[in-house]
Design an enzyme around this catalytic site. Structure first.
Site, short mmCIF file in Angstrom:
data_model
loop_
_atom_site.label_atom_id
_atom_site.label_comp_id
_atom_site.label_asym_id
_atom_site.label_seq_id
_atom_site.Cartn_x
_atom_site.Cartn_y
_atom_site.Cartn_z
N CYS A 191 0.80 -1.23 0.00
CA CYS A 191 0.00 0.00 0.00
C CYS A 191 0.83 1.27 0.00
O CYS A 191 0.77 2.05 -0.96
CB CYS A 191 -0.94 -0.02 1.19
SG CYS A 191 -2.01 -1.46 1.18
C1 UGA Z 1 -1.51 0.48 5.51
C2 UGA Z 1 -2.32 1.44 6.42
O1 UGA Z 1 -1.82 1.42 7.76
C3 UGA Z 1 -3.80 1.07 6.43
O2 UGA Z 1 -4.53 2.08 7.15
C4 UGA Z 1 -4.31 1.02 4.99
O3 UGA Z 1 -5.66 0.62 4.92
C5 UGA Z 1 -3.48 0.02 4.20
O4 UGA Z 1 -2.09 0.43 4.22
C6 UGA Z 1 -3.97 -0.01 2.78
O5 UGA Z 1 -3.79 0.97 2.04
O6 UGA Z 1 -4.66 -0.98 2.39
P1 UGA Z 1 -0.40 -1.94 5.82
O7 UGA Z 1 0.30 -1.65 4.53
O8 UGA Z 1 -1.06 -3.25 5.99
O9 UGA Z 1 -1.55 -0.81 6.10
O10 UGA Z 1 0.67 -1.83 6.97
P2 UGA Z 1 1.14 -0.83 8.12
O11 UGA Z 1 0.94 -1.51 9.42
O12 UGA Z 1 0.59 0.52 7.95
O13 UGA Z 1 2.72 -0.82 7.88
C7 UGA Z 1 3.30 -0.35 6.66
C8 UGA Z 1 4.80 -0.33 6.75
O14 UGA Z 1 5.23 0.76 7.56
C9 UGA Z 1 5.46 -1.57 7.33
O15 UGA Z 1 6.56 -1.92 6.52
C10 UGA Z 1 5.91 -1.14 8.72
O16 UGA Z 1 7.03 -1.84 9.17
C11 UGA Z 1 6.23 0.31 8.47
N1 UGA Z 1 6.17 1.17 9.69
C12 UGA Z 1 5.00 1.30 10.34
C13 UGA Z 1 7.32 1.83 10.11
O17 UGA Z 1 8.40 1.73 9.50
N2 UGA Z 1 7.23 2.63 11.22
C14 UGA Z 1 6.09 2.80 11.90
O18 UGA Z 1 6.08 3.53 12.90
C15 UGA Z 1 4.93 2.12 11.46
#
Ligand code: UGA
Length: 422
Positions: free
Chosen positions: A267
């Site tokens: 995403c």
């Molecule tokens: C993300 C959004 O959080 C959702 O709200 C959205 O619906 C979704 O995309 C989508 O567009 O369908 P997702 O991709 O499943 O969800 O994962 P996240 O938990 O948001 O993590 C994304 C990435 O960011 C991961 O690689 C995680 O490790 C990284 N991350 C997250 C960080 O590097 N630092 C943080 O503080 C949080």
């Protein structure tokens, strides 16, 4: 309500199962016979915690026959993929499905509502989907059928929980009748704020939500990189001040302020790239969005640089999934990390509790990955990696550890380095 959902990926299948749980009669449509067979057998076609149990508890059918599903339902959700083609969003799946739904509506009596759930750039539903529906049905939007947009905010790994307990439901519609149908679809979610808006605003809310979260991550990473140059400063400590402030106290966004080796997944990278490209076609410079992506592309290399010279060294890479709780490796920072380590001549062994690839030597167990490792790099914060300090405690010489997620306590290892720690 009778609902058809086109696309049985994370969004389509989890949403479909959740709507079935809420009492709707749901049929899922997919072009893959294997997926359809799995869903009909009550099996999840991908790893998502809680989904097998959820599928076991609901009455959900799947079919290859889109026309039949549309004709025997009142509302259709489009939940197919919208990849980034390298320069802009690729709408070909959405377009194909919209044309097919239009064709099915031609032979359907009575009103129907078509709703885009896929992430699409603002304007797509009204300027691309609606005309295709009209063209292939020979009918008129507004009079014969409704058109809406209902973005999905669930995260992989917690998709089942997020779908059951959304923090908000956003529904956009071309008219009051469409909005009424969408409100009825979500009528079981009594305690959830339902935001009714226009179709393009609903489309944009999804991008703004993802861009905001990704911006917080790159902001944290930029500050972490600066902190690591100062001496005696730990970004985790610095951010404690931020978290305790009136600005952010108790705000859920704080979960996106954790510095690390960057974001991945299906995403954030694609949505930010599509948003930046869309902005440019609108004549708007998207400097901040592009910087968020630039910082993110550089971040895995920051992690590798913590290890210094790795030529001929055995390096254990812990985690391939883009985040814990999923087998999804799309755009995972693990791959730029592995590529950079290979380029520097390291002997790499990778371990992930769920994800598998055949482009790198994979260890079967965490213990065997750590066995003989000169260095350990953590990319994904799987809870099982909490054991690593104990597993290497008596090792002589002690491995060099590079923590890409600020997962371990800095005092847990003899040689510990991390993003944002000087
Ligand atoms: C993300 C959004 O959080 C959702 O709200 C959205 O619906 C979704 O995309 C989508 O567009 O369908 P997702 O991709 O499943 O969800 O994962 P996240 O938990 O948001 O993590 C994304 C990435 O960011 C991961 O690689 C995680 O490790 C990284 N991350 C997250 C960080 O590097 N630092 C943080 O503080 C949080």
């Amino acid at each position: 309500m009778r609902v058809s959902v086109v696309g049985t990926g994370y969004v389509g299948l989890v949403t479909g199962a959740c709507l079935a749980e809420a009492g709707h009669a749901v049929v899922c449509v997919d072009a893959s016979p294997e997926r359809v067979a799995m869903v009909n057998a009550g099996q999840a076609p991908f790893h998502e915690p809680g989904l097998p149990e959820m599928l076991a508890g609901v009455k959900l059918t799947a079919t290859l026959d889109l026309a039949d599903a549309v004709q025997n339902s009142d509302l259709t959700l489009i939940a197919v993929g919208t990849p980034f083609d390298g320069s802009q969003i690729d709408l070909s799946y959405v377009e194909t499905v919209a044309a097919q739904i239009g064709g099915a509506l031609k032979d359907k009596d009575g009103y129907h509502v078509v709703v885009v759930k896929s992430t699409v750039v603002p304007g797509t539903t009204e300027k691309v989907v609606l005309p295709l529906l009209e063209k292939h049905s020979g009918k008129q939007a507004g009079a014969d059928f409704g058109v809406g947009m209902n973005p999905e905010f669930l995260s992989e790994g917690t998709a089942v929980h997020d779908a059951r307990f959304p923090d908000r439901v956003v529904i956009g519609g071309i008219d009051a009748r469409t909005l009424g149908a969408l409100a009825a679809l979500y009528s079981s979610w009594q305690d959830t704020p339902v935001l009714m808006t226009g179709v393009a605003a609903a489309e944009m809310m999804k991008y703004v939500s993802n861009a905001f979260q990704a911006t917080l991550i790159s902001f944290s990473n930029e500050m972490a990189n600066l902190a690591s140059t100062i001496g005696g400063v730990d970004i985790v400590d610095v951010e404690r001040g931020l978290h305790a402030s009136g600005l952010l106290k108790d705000a859920p966004v704080t979960s996106f302020l954790k510095a690390g080796c960057g974001f991945g997944g299906s995403c954030f990278p694609k949505d930010l790239a599509a948003l930046a490209s869309f902005g440019k076609t609108q004549g708007v410079p998207m400097a901040l969005t592009e910087s968020v992506l630039d910082i993110n592309r550089a971040q895995p290399l920051k992690l590798v640089s913590l290890l210094g010279n790795v030529t001929g060294k055995r390096v254990a890479v812990l985690g391939l999934a883009f985040k814990p709780g999923t087998d999804d490796i799309r755009e995972s920072p693990a791959f730029p990390v592995i590529a950079a380590l290979k380029e520097r001549g390291a002997d790499i062994v990778a371990f992930d509790p769920v994800a598998r690839v055949d482009t790198v030597t994979m260890a079967e167990t965490l213990e065997s990955a750590l066995d003989g490792a000169d260095a350990i790099v953590l990319v994904t914060s799987w809870p099982q990696f909490a054991e690593v300090p104990t597993l290497v405690a008596n090792r002589v010489p002690q491995p060099l550890v590079a923590d890409g997620r600020r997962f371990w306590d800095p005092g847990s290892f003899t040689h510990y380095r991390a993003i944002g720690l000087s």
